[in-house]
Design a protein around this motif. Structure first.
Motif, mmCIF file in Angstrom:
data_model
loop_
_atom_site.group_PDB
_atom_site.id
_atom_site.type_symbol
_atom_site.label_atom_id
_atom_site.label_comp_id
_atom_site.label_asym_id
_atom_site.label_seq_id
_atom_site.Cartn_x
_atom_site.Cartn_y
_atom_site.Cartn_z
ATOM 1 N N THR A 98 81.893 62.557 45.675
ATOM 2 C CA THR A 98 82.756 63.407 44.854
ATOM 3 C C THR A 98 82.137 64.792 44.865
ATOM 4 O OG1 THR A 98 83.374 61.550 43.453
ATOM 5 C CG2 THR A 98 83.721 63.758 42.545
ATOM 6 N N PRO A 99 82.902 65.822 45.226
ATOM 7 C CA PRO A 99 82.318 67.168 45.321
ATOM 8 C C PRO A 99 81.692 67.619 44.002
ATOM 9 C CG PRO A 99 84.597 67.166 46.090
ATOM 10 C CD PRO A 99 84.334 65.826 45.505
ATOM 11 N N ALA A 100 80.480 68.144 44.101
ATOM 12 C CA ALA A 100 79.760 68.667 42.944
ATOM 13 C C ALA A 100 79.061 69.965 43.345
ATOM 14 C CB ALA A 100 78.723 67.645 42.477
ATOM 15 N N THR A 101 78.786 70.807 42.372
ATOM 16 C CA THR A 101 78.125 72.089 42.632
ATOM 17 C C THR A 101 76.610 71.877 42.662
ATOM 18 O OG1 THR A 101 78.206 72.580 40.268
ATOM 19 C CG2 THR A 101 79.968 73.493 41.628
ATOM 20 N N LEU A 102 76.106 71.373 43.788
ATOM 21 C CA LEU A 102 74.683 71.062 43.921
ATOM 22 C C LEU A 102 73.853 72.269 44.336
ATOM 23 C CD1 LEU A 102 74.999 67.656 45.827
ATOM 24 C CD2 LEU A 102 74.842 68.044 43.358
ATOM 25 N N GLU A 103 74.434 73.153 45.138
ATOM 26 C CA GLU A 103 73.704 74.289 45.709
ATOM 27 C C GLU A 103 74.672 75.439 45.956
ATOM 28 O OE1 GLU A 103 71.769 74.066 49.613
ATOM 29 O OE2 GLU A 103 70.385 72.620 48.763
ATOM 30 N N ASP A 104 74.287 76.648 45.601
ATOM 31 C CA ASP A 104 74.987 77.886 45.987
ATOM 32 C C ASP A 104 76.335 78.138 45.300
ATOM 33 O OD1 ASP A 104 72.872 78.399 47.755
ATOM 34 O OD2 ASP A 104 73.883 77.356 49.384
ATOM 35 N N HIS A 105 76.833 77.198 44.499
ATOM 36 C CA HIS A 105 78.137 77.373 43.847
ATOM 37 C C HIS A 105 78.050 76.973 42.376
ATOM 38 C CE1 HIS A 105 79.059 76.526 48.156
ATOM 39 N NE2 HIS A 105 79.680 77.673 47.997
ATOM 40 N N ASP A 106 78.915 77.595 41.544
ATOM 41 C CA ASP A 106 78.952 77.206 40.133
ATOM 42 C C ASP A 106 80.304 76.628 39.722
ATOM 43 O OD1 ASP A 106 80.541 79.482 40.069
ATOM 44 O OD2 ASP A 106 79.369 80.511 38.538
ATOM 45 N N GLN A 107 81.251 76.654 40.640
ATOM 46 C CA GLN A 107 82.566 76.113 40.323
ATOM 47 C C GLN A 107 83.274 75.695 41.610
ATOM 48 O OE1 GLN A 107 84.792 78.629 37.653
ATOM 49 N NE2 GLN A 107 86.683 77.539 38.000
ATOM 50 N N LEU A 108 84.036 74.600 41.515
ATOM 51 C CA LEU A 108 84.893 74.136 42.608
ATOM 52 C C LEU A 108 86.304 74.031 42.067
ATOM 53 C CD1 LEU A 108 82.645 71.208 43.920
ATOM 54 C CD2 LEU A 108 82.811 73.524 44.859
ATOM 55 N N ALA A 109 87.287 74.268 42.930
ATOM 56 C CA ALA A 109 88.681 74.166 42.492
ATOM 57 C C ALA A 109 89.552 73.658 43.628
ATOM 58 C CB ALA A 109 89.191 75.540 42.035
ATOM 59 N N TRP A 110 90.374 72.646 43.316
ATOM 60 C CA TRP A 110 91.402 72.201 44.256
ATOM 61 C C TRP A 110 92.603 73.114 44.052
ATOM 62 C CZ3 TRP A 110 90.654 69.128 48.220
ATOM 63 C CH2 TRP A 110 89.622 68.194 48.192
ATOM 64 N N VAL A 111 92.980 73.847 45.078
ATOM 65 C CA VAL A 111 94.022 74.866 44.983
ATOM 66 C C VAL A 111 95.208 74.455 45.852
ATOM 67 C CG1 VAL A 111 94.500 77.327 45.271
ATOM 68 C CG2 VAL A 111 92.176 76.579 44.722
ATOM 69 N N ASP A 112 96.420 74.639 45.316
ATOM 70 C CA ASP A 112 97.620 74.346 46.098
ATOM 71 C C ASP A 112 97.620 75.171 47.377
ATOM 72 O OD1 ASP A 112 98.620 72.553 44.235
ATOM 73 O OD2 ASP A 112 99.844 74.066 43.230
ATOM 74 N N LEU A 113 98.091 74.556 48.459
ATOM 75 C CA LEU A 113 98.171 75.242 49.751
ATOM 76 C C LEU A 113 99.435 76.096 49.817
ATOM 77 C CD1 LEU A 113 96.934 72.583 52.306
ATOM 78 C CD2 LEU A 113 96.019 74.884 51.978
ATOM 79 N N ASP A 114 99.431 77.149 49.031
ATOM 80 C CA ASP A 114 100.509 78.124 49.133
ATOM 81 C C ASP A 114 99.914 79.505 48.895
ATOM 82 O OD1 ASP A 114 100.876 79.003 46.271
ATOM 83 O OD2 ASP A 114 101.475 76.913 46.003
ATOM 84 N N THR A 115 100.583 80.502 49.403
ATOM 85 C CA THR A 115 100.063 81.873 49.371
ATOM 86 C C THR A 115 99.741 82.324 47.957
ATOM 87 O OG1 THR A 115 101.320 82.373 51.362
ATOM 88 C CG2 THR A 115 100.548 84.248 50.072
ATOM 89 N N GLU A 116 100.639 82.088 47.025
ATOM 90 C CA GLU A 116 100.441 82.572 45.654
ATOM 91 C C GLU A 116 99.200 81.957 45.017
ATOM 92 O OE1 GLU A 116 102.787 82.493 41.392
ATOM 93 O OE2 GLU A 116 103.955 82.437 43.242
ATOM 94 N N ALA A 117 99.029 80.649 45.138
ATOM 95 C CA ALA A 117 97.873 79.978 44.529
ATOM 96 C C ALA A 117 96.565 80.428 45.172
ATOM 97 C CB ALA A 117 98.030 78.467 44.644
ATOM 98 N N LEU A 118 96.547 80.516 46.499
ATOM 99 C CA LEU A 118 95.315 80.907 47.188
ATOM 100 C C LEU A 118 94.972 82.372 46.942
ATOM 101 C CD1 LEU A 118 95.746 78.900 50.481
ATOM 102 C CD2 LEU A 118 94.028 78.518 48.705
ATOM 103 N N GLU A 119 95.969 83.232 46.913
ATOM 104 C CA GLU A 119 95.701 84.648 46.691
ATOM 105 C C GLU A 119 95.333 84.953 45.245
ATOM 106 O OE1 GLU A 119 98.914 86.921 48.366
ATOM 107 O OE2 GLU A 119 98.191 86.588 50.413
#
Length: 144
Positions: A98-119
């Motif tokens: 399960t993805p966890a912030t172990l190194e180099d990151h403080d947050q993870l997010a599953w983002v919808d694959l559409d321009t508005e969500a990613l931008e």
């Protein structure tokens, strides 16, 4: 030009029918802290790119992945990040962990694959062309 080779993954919820992308927010260096990116990192001496992607994702996020197709950039080393480094990116799907912030990151997010969500995310500027390519590939069904 010889660039330092960086490798990363566009982690999808599914390589077969992708709907979401996992984005990671950096903690360092200070110039990039708080910006979103594709997780990955530098190759180790003698390491092939695909092995480097798998190692980096295990170290940074604690996951194992199946790699899909490469998100090809404009140069053989992939996408130019700056005058010294270029990054090759592969689509990936989590196979264990399960993805966890172990190194180099403080947050993870599953983002919808559409321009508005990613931008809506504040991406590292060098990653923005890759975000657009990821959208083009997923729209075309070319992730495997």
């Amino acid at each position: 030009m010889a660039y330092k080779q960086i490798v990363a993954a566009a982690i999808l919820d599914s390589l077969e029918a992708p709907r979401k992308l996992l984005a990671a927010r950096r903690t360092s260096p200070p110039a990039l802290a708080g910006l979103w990116e594709f997780p990955g990192g530098k190759l180790e001496a003698g390491e092939i790119c695909e092995a480097g992607v798998r190692r980096e994702l295990a170290e940074e996020l604690g996951i194992e992945v199946a790699l899909g197709s490469e998100v090809f950039g404009p140069v053989p080393q992939g996408w130019i990040l700056d005058e010294n480094a270029a990054m090759r990116v592969w689509f990936a799907e989590i196979t264990a962990g399960t993805p966890a912030t172990l190194e180099d990151h403080d947050q993870l997010a599953w983002v919808d694959l559409d321009t508005e969500a990613l931008e809506a995310l504040d991406w590292i500027p060098a990653d923005l062309p890759i975000v657009q390519a990821v959208l083009a590939y997923t729209t075309a069904g070319a992730t495997r």
